[in-house]
Design an enzyme around this catalytic site. Structure first.
Site, PDB file in Angstrom:
ATOM      1  N   LYS A   1     -12.225   0.010 -15.425  1.00  0.00           N
ATOM      2  CA  LYS A   1     -13.210   0.048 -14.011  1.00  0.00           C
ATOM      3  C   LYS A   1     -13.447   1.374 -13.374  1.00  0.00           C
ATOM      4  CE  LYS A   1     -10.363  -4.069 -12.912  1.00  0.00           C
ATOM      5  NZ  LYS A   1      -9.313  -4.833 -11.891  1.00  0.00           N
TER       6      LYS A   1
ATOM      7  N   SER B   1       1.273  -0.985  -3.819  1.00  0.00           N
ATOM      8  CA  SER B   1       0.751  -1.975  -3.136  1.00  0.00           C
ATOM      9  C   SER B   1      -0.436  -2.560  -3.793  1.00  0.00           C
ATOM     10  CB  SER B   1       0.140  -1.707  -1.751  1.00  0.00           C
ATOM     11  OG  SER B   1      -0.368  -0.421  -1.612  1.00  0.00           O
ATOM     12  N   GLY B   2      -1.195  -1.537  -4.547  1.00  0.00           N
ATOM     13  CA  GLY B   2      -2.410  -2.066  -5.366  1.00  0.00           C
ATOM     14  C   GLY B   2      -2.048  -3.060  -6.402  1.00  0.00           C
TER      15      GLY B   2
ATOM     16  N   CYS C   1     -10.280  -0.342  -5.852  1.00  0.00           N
ATOM     17  CA  CYS C   1      -9.663   0.570  -5.072  1.00  0.00           C
ATOM     18  C   CYS C   1      -9.463   2.094  -5.655  1.00  0.00           C
ATOM     19  CB  CYS C   1      -8.316   0.081  -4.551  1.00  0.00           C
ATOM     20  SG  CYS C   1      -7.312  -0.486  -5.863  1.00  0.00           S
TER      21      CYS C   1
ATOM     22  N   THR D   1      -2.683 -15.994   1.968  1.00  0.00           N
ATOM     23  CA  THR D   1      -1.135 -15.655   2.067  1.00  0.00           C
ATOM     24  C   THR D   1      -0.611 -14.245   1.203  1.00  0.00           C
ATOM     25  OG1 THR D   1      -1.131 -17.056   0.200  1.00  0.00           O
ATOM     26  CG2 THR D   1      -0.669 -17.987   2.486  1.00  0.00           C
TER      27      THR D   1
ATOM     28  N   THR E   1      -5.088  -0.151   0.456  1.00  0.00           N
ATOM     29  CA  THR E   1      -5.464  -1.476   0.975  1.00  0.00           C
ATOM     30  C   THR E   1      -6.340  -1.500   2.130  1.00  0.00           C
ATOM     31  OG1 THR E   1      -3.329  -1.663   2.452  1.00  0.00           O
ATOM     32  CG2 THR E   1      -3.016  -2.125  -0.059  1.00  0.00           C
TER      33      THR E   1
ATOM     34  N   SER F   1      -0.047 -23.978  -0.497  1.00  0.00           N
ATOM     35  CA  SER F   1       0.239 -23.551   0.762  1.00  0.00           C
ATOM     36  C   SER F   1      -0.497 -24.524   2.016  1.00  0.00           C
ATOM     37  CB  SER F   1      -0.261 -22.165   1.189  1.00  0.00           C
ATOM     38  OG  SER F   1       0.457 -21.061   0.206  1.00  0.00           O
TER      39      SER F   1
ATOM     40  N   HIS G   1      -3.780   5.939  -2.977  1.00  0.00           N
ATOM     41  CA  HIS G   1      -4.357   6.042  -4.475  1.00  0.00           C
ATOM     42  C   HIS G   1      -4.722   7.499  -4.316  1.00  0.00           C
ATOM     43  CE1 HIS G   1      -3.443   2.289  -5.619  1.00  0.00           C
ATOM     44  NE2 HIS G   1      -4.647   1.892  -5.921  1.00  0.00           N
TER      45      HIS G   1
END
Length: 358
Positions: free
Chosen positions: A212, A186-187, A157, A12, A336, A40, A250
């Site tokens: 990271k 959106s990250g 990402c 979801t 994404t 959910s 990105h």
């Protein structure tokens, strides 16, 4: 290639939704199970997501009436599929436990999450860069006591923009890398509607991201020793990561120093010629040309270039000499697609092509 029945755990959320769009017409993978949290479970996917569908394309008709399963009911989900994609939003130790539970239920896991990235026998793979790291899976299966089950992960990402650009240049002895990343909202699972604070703003901190960005490249460039992956000891990375008011894509501003400084022409040629196992195996999601160089001074740009090769290619531009490092350049990837769900689907294609789901 044979067909595989697959599930999405964490279906979801934003990355789960992206998995669903990528699997809609996939030639190898048939989406048969959706799982999410207890709140959910039992609802149809359409009911569970409601107005929170965040993709630009409509929700596929094939999933609207699928009943969402409880991701915690591992045996139930595992019984329906050949493997699962995992994109859950939970605490790191909870994610680790859940992914290992699926693996021990003989259900391989291809994860978008960070929880297992530094587990020594879990391969963290960008298929063009370190496909050979999947060879650690037999050692992981031995530890877990499984025949089929294992966990494989994709990297963070933000790495997907600059590590692919650096990778073909390693033959010149990269010694130092400074990178500043400019990361889309959106990250963080956000849109402009849900994240109004980002409008007319830049936030100079993303929790855990700089660590990271400095450490994960060294695992990608590491090697298998016995029953573990040992990270490379060089080059030295330093990173700053900023959240910027961009929906997707990105960017990285990269400064690099070499032991044996190449010419600009040699760098451009290395980028142009570079290909990896994803291209050699002609995996369905692989870009034909992985690295694209733009000659224009104002490219790449997220708005113009993030969807290059269905969002799976890396764009590079502004290569020039630097007065402190040897060279500097900018690069871009869709966070994404190449960076999250698309990168995980590509990894699953590699694993399928090598027979790890059989």
């Amino acid at each position: 290639m044979k067909q595989y029945n697959v599930g999405v755990i964490g279906a979801t959320g934003m990355v789960g939704q992206r998995f669903i769009t990528l699997l809609e017409n996939h030639p190898w993978f048939n989406l048969v199970a959706l799982a999410a949290s207890t709140r959910s479970a039992g609802k149809t996917y359409e009911e569970a997501v409601g107005s929170r569908w965040l993709m630009k394309t409509p929700m596929p008709e094939s999933v609207k009436k699928m009943v969402v399963l409880d991701a915690a009911n591992v045996e139930e989900v595992a019984a329906k599929v050949d493997f699962v994609f995992c994109a859950v939003n939970m605490k790191k130790d909870e994610i680790k436990a859940l992914e290992e539970a699926y693996a021990k239920a003989e259900c391989p896991v291809v994860s978008n999450n960070s929880a297992h990235r530094f587990t020594p026998d879990v391969p963290m793979v960008v298929p063009e860069i370190n496909a050979d790291h999947i060879d650690i899976i037999p050692a992981q299966r031995k530890r877990l006591g499984t025949k089929r089950g294992f966990v494989a992960v994709k990297s963070n990402c933000s790495l997907q923009s600059y590590v692919p650009a650096l990778h073909p240049l390693r033959k010149y002895g990269i010694s130092d890398v400074l990178v500043c990343t400019y990361q889309a909202i959106s990250g963080a699972g956000k849109t402009f509607e849900t994240f109004p604070d980002i409008l007319d703003n830049v936030i100079p901190y993303i929790g855990g991201e700089e660590e990271k960005s400095e450490q994960e490249p060294l695992k990608l460039w590491g090697r298998i020793e016995g029953d573990k992956i040992v990270s490379a000891e060089s080059p030295r990375f330093t990173a700053q990561c900023l959240r910027v008011p961009v929906s997707d894509g990105h960017m990285g501003a990269v400064f690099v120093r070499f032991q044996n400084k190449p010419s600009k022409e040699e760098i451009l040629q290395a980028w142009k010629e570079f290909h990896g196992p994803a291209q050699d195996l002609e995996l369905p999601s692989a870009p034909k040309q992985f690295l694209h160089y733009f000659e224009e001074n104002d490219r790449p740009q997220p708005k113009l270039d993030r969807m290059l090769e269905n969002g799976m290619a890396v764009s590079i531009g502004r290569l020039r000499e630097d007065n402190q490092y040897d060279y500097k350049f900018v690069c871009l990837s869709h966070n994404t697609l190449r960076g999250a769900a698309g990168g995980a689907v590509l990894l699953a294609e590699l694993l399928a092509a090598k027979g790890y789901f059989d």
